[in-house]
Design an enzyme around this catalytic site. Sequence first.
Site, short mmCIF file in Angstrom:
data_model
loop_
_atom_site.label_atom_id
_atom_site.label_comp_id
_atom_site.label_asym_id
_atom_site.label_seq_id
_atom_site.Cartn_x
_atom_site.Cartn_y
_atom_site.Cartn_z
N GLU A 132 10.49 -11.15 -20.94
CA GLU A 132 10.07 -9.80 -20.55
C GLU A 132 8.96 -9.28 -21.48
O GLU A 132 7.99 -8.67 -21.02
CB GLU A 132 11.31 -8.88 -20.57
CG GLU A 132 11.05 -7.39 -20.47
CD GLU A 132 10.40 -6.93 -19.17
OE1 GLU A 132 10.10 -7.77 -18.29
OE2 GLU A 132 10.15 -5.73 -19.05
N LYS B 54 5.22 -8.30 -20.17
CA LYS B 54 4.66 -6.97 -20.37
C LYS B 54 3.27 -7.06 -20.96
O LYS B 54 2.35 -6.40 -20.49
CB LYS B 54 5.60 -6.19 -21.30
CG LYS B 54 5.80 -4.76 -21.02
CD LYS B 54 6.18 -4.36 -19.64
CE LYS B 54 7.14 -5.22 -18.92
NZ LYS B 54 7.54 -4.82 -17.61
N GLU C 139 0.74 -8.48 -18.36
CA GLU C 139 0.35 -7.65 -17.21
C GLU C 139 -0.50 -6.46 -17.61
O GLU C 139 -1.39 -6.08 -16.85
CB GLU C 139 1.53 -7.27 -16.32
CG GLU C 139 2.61 -6.42 -16.91
CD GLU C 139 3.81 -6.22 -15.97
OE1 GLU C 139 3.68 -6.32 -14.75
OE2 GLU C 139 4.91 -5.95 -16.48
N ARG D 137 1.10 1.95 -5.94
CA ARG D 137 1.33 0.95 -4.89
C ARG D 137 0.07 0.18 -4.54
O ARG D 137 0.11 -0.78 -3.77
CB ARG D 137 1.88 1.64 -3.64
CG ARG D 137 3.27 2.21 -3.85
CD ARG D 137 3.82 2.67 -2.54
NE ARG D 137 4.00 1.58 -1.64
CZ ARG D 137 5.14 0.95 -1.40
NH1 ARG D 137 6.22 1.31 -2.03
NH2 ARG D 137 5.21 -0.03 -0.54
N LYS E 146 3.14 -1.80 -8.00
CA LYS E 146 4.50 -1.53 -8.48
C LYS E 146 5.56 -2.07 -7.53
O LYS E 146 6.59 -2.58 -7.94
CB LYS E 146 4.69 -0.03 -8.66
CG LYS E 146 6.06 0.37 -9.08
CD LYS E 146 6.04 0.96 -10.43
CE LYS E 146 7.40 1.13 -11.03
NZ LYS E 146 7.59 0.24 -12.18
N ASN F 199 1.20 -0.18 6.05
CA ASN F 199 1.64 -0.93 4.87
C ASN F 199 2.44 -2.11 5.39
O ASN F 199 3.34 -1.92 6.20
CB ASN F 199 2.52 -0.03 3.99
CG ASN F 199 3.10 -0.76 2.82
OD1 ASN F 199 2.52 -1.73 2.35
ND2 ASN F 199 4.24 -0.31 2.34
N GLY F 200 2.10 -3.32 4.96
CA GLY F 200 2.80 -4.50 5.45
C GLY F 200 1.78 -5.54 5.88
O GLY F 200 0.60 -5.46 5.51
N TRP G 69 -3.65 -1.85 -1.36
CA TRP G 69 -3.58 -3.05 -2.20
C TRP G 69 -3.94 -4.19 -1.26
O TRP G 69 -3.19 -4.52 -0.34
CB TRP G 69 -2.16 -3.21 -2.74
CG TRP G 69 -2.02 -4.30 -3.75
CD1 TRP G 69 -2.37 -4.26 -5.07
CD2 TRP G 69 -1.50 -5.62 -3.52
NE1 TRP G 69 -2.09 -5.47 -5.66
CE2 TRP G 69 -1.57 -6.32 -4.74
CE3 TRP G 69 -1.00 -6.27 -2.40
CZ2 TRP G 69 -1.13 -7.63 -4.88
CZ3 TRP G 69 -0.57 -7.59 -2.54
CH2 TRP G 69 -0.64 -8.24 -3.77
N HIS H 17 9.13 -29.25 -27.62
CA HIS H 17 9.04 -30.23 -26.53
C HIS H 17 7.72 -30.13 -25.78
O HIS H 17 7.65 -30.42 -24.60
CB HIS H 17 10.23 -30.06 -25.58
CG HIS H 17 11.54 -30.32 -26.25
ND1 HIS H 17 11.88 -31.55 -26.77
CD2 HIS H 17 12.58 -29.50 -26.53
CE1 HIS H 17 13.08 -31.48 -27.33
NE2 HIS H 17 13.51 -30.24 -27.19
N CYS I 108 0.85 -1.18 0.00
CA CYS I 108 0.00 0.00 0.00
C CYS I 108 0.90 1.24 0.00
O CYS I 108 2.08 1.16 0.28
CB CYS I 108 -0.87 -0.01 1.24
SG CYS I 108 -1.65 -1.60 1.49
C1 G6P Z 1 6.27 -5.97 -9.16
C2 G6P Z 1 6.19 -5.00 -10.32
C3 G6P Z 1 7.15 -5.44 -11.43
C4 G6P Z 1 8.57 -5.58 -10.90
C5 G6P Z 1 8.60 -6.52 -9.69
C6 G6P Z 1 9.96 -6.46 -9.00
O1 G6P Z 1 5.74 -7.19 -9.53
O2 G6P Z 1 4.87 -4.92 -10.81
O3 G6P Z 1 7.14 -4.47 -12.46
O4 G6P Z 1 9.39 -6.06 -11.90
O5 G6P Z 1 7.64 -6.13 -8.72
O6 G6P Z 1 10.14 -5.17 -8.49
P1 G6P Z 1 11.52 -4.49 -8.19
O7 G6P Z 1 11.15 -3.14 -7.61
O8 G6P Z 1 12.22 -5.36 -7.20
O9 G6P Z 1 12.25 -4.36 -9.46
#
Ligand code: G6P
Length: 607
Positions: free
Chosen positions: A479, A483, A486, A27, A602, A97-98, A71, A502, A2
């Site tokens: 990656e 992308k 998500e 967040r 994020k 938060n936590g 969140w 395979h 959060c």
């Molecule tokens: C979340 C974000 C991702 C990110 C991952 C790791 O899942 O949505 O975009 O790659 O965390 O985050 P970091 O801050 O450790 O790169």
Amino acid sequence: MCGIIGVVGMPNAASALVKGLKRLEYRGYDSAGIAVVTGKGLEIQRAVGAVANLERQAAPLGTVGIGHTRWATHGPPTEANSHPHRDCSERLAVVHNGIVENYQELREGLQARGHRLLSQTDTEVLAHLIEERYHGDLLAAVQETLPLIEGSYGLVVVSADAPDRIVCARMRSPLLLGVGQGQMLLASDATALLEHTRSVVFLEDGETAELTQERVRLFDAHRKPKIPVVRELPWNLEAAEKGGFDHFMLKEIHEIPEALHEVFRGRLGMAGDRFDVEGALPESALRGAQRILVLACGTSYYAGMVGRSIVEQLAGVPVDVQLASEYRYAPQTTQEGTLAIFVSQSGETADTLEAMRRARASGCRTLAMVNVVGSTLAREAEGVFYLRAGPEIGVASTKAFVNMVGGFYLLGLHLGATRGHLTPDECKRLAGEMRTLPRLAQRALETAGDVAPLAGEFFHGAEHAFYLGRQINHGLAMEGALKIKEISYLHAEGYAAGELKHGPLALLTPDFPVVVALSDKEPTYGVMVSNIGEVRARGAKVLAIATETDANVHKHVDHVVRVPASDPLFYPVPACVALYLLAYHAARGRGCNIDRPRNLAKSVTVE
Ligand code: G6P
């Protein structure tokens, strides 16, 4: 995960809180709420969904308050579960938060002692526990409550009975204080403070603080006073705004050239003899590493996969890449001689942090590769290499990924040069090519800039997609697939191209789009073309992210998105610009909420 904020001494606390929460929405955006101290006591406003829903309510008037954007972890996103949470007297409010891991037990105890709990959250117990310990000193009440809590917290408390202050505490959840002129603030992230101040104090685990208009009182884990160390943030507000783009993600894709320029700025000596590490990690731990272990999550993990190819090729050092969330629970083995590198945009990802503590206990030397200055990873690792990508707001990481790859180019060059794996001439050539990467990324924005119609057409009607690449482009394919899944909710998997036969080949039909990442100069170009043939033989359509010099690829695929040519080692940079634009436009065409994909956040500060 959060976002939290607190202010003291603001002419209009409610509006400052709401503005700050908007900057923290990445967040979490399940609900939002504020508590402001007013002449009537504590006025609380909460709303399910985005912060904008909160803004519609009439703002309470006061100069001191706290706010939260959620969140959800415990209990669905309802108004009752929104923060701030109150005690029975309704004179005290808490944002958190936590995760309070022992909240069930604490909750039962509180209920047995007659407390009325109104939500399903773990946080609410905190308000009631502090209430029980409040006898006129809010800070003492918070400090006495903390030993009861198992878990993690960034915690902020306000009370109508102590109307001039807020009190906060931190344990494994980010929290920083903002020091202004006659104003004090705190937040889980720097972006919420930038409008008011760039002077900040980072809290450490176990610390508590009390903020009044004129001063910060900081205490260590033993409740002993501590002198706050004020640091200046290197970011400005403009960098955290959208700057005319429709979405932060699009803005951040367009910032890739500038971000790359920053990661290389002043760090690209011809001889590769420097690697810009801050902290206590000795150069010998880099140079003498027998093995490198990269630990990260999400996009940062895929940057690590790309990084493995770079460092192994440039320096000949064996590199292993593991998911931090798995490593932290794996059987412990002795890892003397290992340099563990923790890759993270936020520097706050709970799994990556725990992996670091674990790696250190196993005898690894620790290096953080992070974007957020002063973040927990940056402070706890022995050394830190800053990514300098600037604030990244879009939940889907883009420019930070590119700068992580940039960091591995620098590390590979440095190790290759200092360990004698590269000749001085090779170092010079590579450094020269790295210098051109910002320009290469800029050109990729142009060559792939008009991908919007193709993105719509190519994925139209599809429910699944594959992204294929080999070697350095395997991580890139992963990656690219992450992308698109998500932000557009299209199910996509990244695969090492040779693995398709395979099993996954069985899934292919004409409605199954396949994206391939290949550079015409890569040693595996021939086998990639064969793999494309296998895919098309099953009727699937193929889009290639290919270089401008590739005069052959169009004969084998349905669509080509061109990117500028380079040494195949550097192809991931322009190629990921194209992959990001493809994902962005596909998601946009599907009407998705690009900067705030459902269920994601994020910064993942829970495990
Ligand atoms: C979340 C974000 C991702 C990110 C991952 C790791 O899942 O949505 O975009 O790659 O965390 O985050 P970091 O801050 O450790 O790169």
